[in-house]
Design an enzyme around this catalytic site. Structure first.
Site, PDB file in Angstrom:
ATOM      1  CB  SER A  13      22.954  46.602  37.591  1.00 33.05           C
ATOM      2  OG  SER A  13      24.400  46.624  37.900  1.00 33.05           O
ATOM      3  CG  LEU A  93      34.682  42.721  22.564  1.00 28.28           C
ATOM      4  CD1 LEU A  93      34.509  44.004  22.685  1.00 28.28           C
ATOM      5  CD2 LEU A  93      33.822  42.262  21.526  1.00 28.28           C
ATOM      6  CG  HIS A 109      37.921  44.860  35.375  1.00 29.25           C
ATOM      7  ND1 HIS A 109      38.022  43.716  35.020  1.00 29.25           N
ATOM      8  CD2 HIS A 109      38.882  44.794  36.533  1.00 29.25           C
ATOM      9  CE1 HIS A 109      38.599  42.635  35.707  1.00 29.25           C
ATOM     10  NE2 HIS A 109      39.367  43.255  36.410  1.00 29.25           N
ATOM     11  CG  LEU A 144      40.703  40.668  29.176  1.00 31.84           C
ATOM     12  CD1 LEU A 144      39.399  41.047  28.379  1.00 31.84           C
ATOM     13  CD2 LEU A 144      40.812  39.256  29.877  1.00 31.84           C
ATOM     14  CD  GLN A 173      31.121  53.738  46.154  1.00 27.00           C
ATOM     15  OE1 GLN A 173      31.321  54.512  45.328  1.00 27.00           O
ATOM     16  NE2 GLN A 173      30.288  53.830  46.962  1.00 27.00           N
TER      17      GLN A 173
END
Ligand code: GRF
Length: 195
Positions: A13, A93, A109, A144, A173
């Site tokens: 999305s 990653l 995030h 991370l 948002q």
């Protein structure tokens, strides 16, 4: 015109919001949508918008992250992106991969970083009794969910919220924040977007 590659793992999305924003006088266009899951729903949505897609199933590579990333990189490098956007990409990653794109790789995030890096961010905000939650777009570094913050959007935590109701409020948002940050970032402006 900046070339943007977007990495997804699921429905995408956020990827869709980014695709739909890169029109008109926007300084960037999507050149690839890639996933670690061939069944990711976002791949069909990207293909329906004539964006080139690629999938590299991470499972056959087992614990060999570097081998998986080398194959993924083959597809990414072929698209010659200027900017990489992680959008619901759920693989960690390696520093080697990150270093190739440091300074031109973004991630969204679902928390107000530096609070709640990692998973289950909404449950953790509820457990802490936070009055606010939200999302953050940041530059990706080897650590991370760390890296310079490029944008944040805040939502109220309402009484009776469960992780899924809070996640749904934050996701709205996310779809506003990420496109706003990418447009500014693609124009070379790293001033944080605060919604
Ligand atoms: C969103 O909560 C996003 O913050 C996180 O992955 C979730 C799903 O994203 N990174 P999407 O719908 O696949 O873009």
């Amino acid at each position: 015109m900046k070339r943007v590659a977007i990495l997804i793992s699921g429905g995408g999305s956020n990827m869709l919001a980014l695709l739909d924003s890169m029109v008109g006088d926007h300084p960037a266009r999507a050149v690839l949508v890639a996933s670690n899951d061939p069944a990711a729903g976002g791949l069909a949505k990207a293909a329906a918008r004539d964006v080139p897609v690629a999938a590299v199933d991470h499972r056959p590579f087992g614990k060999d992250r570097a081998a998986f990333e080398a194959e993924l990189l083959r597809h990414i490098e072929a698209a010659e992106p200027d900017i990489l956007c992680l959008a619901g990409f759920m693989r960690v990653l390696t520093p080697g991969f990150v270093s190739r794109f440091e300074g031109r790789m973004l991630n969204i995030h679902p928390s107000l970083l530096p609070k709640y890096p990692g998973l289950h961010t909404h449950q953790r905000a509820l457990d802490a009794g936070d009055a606010e939650a939200g999302c953050t777009v940041h530059e990706v570094t080897a650590v991370l969910d760390d890296g310079p913050v490029l944008g944040q959007a805040r939502v109220p935590v309402l009484s009776g919220d469960r992780p899924d109701t809070l996640a749904a409020r934050v996701l709205v948002q996310e779809h506003r924040l990420y496109p706003a940050v990418l447009r500014r970032y693609a124009a070379g402006d790293r001033t944080p977007v605060l919604l």
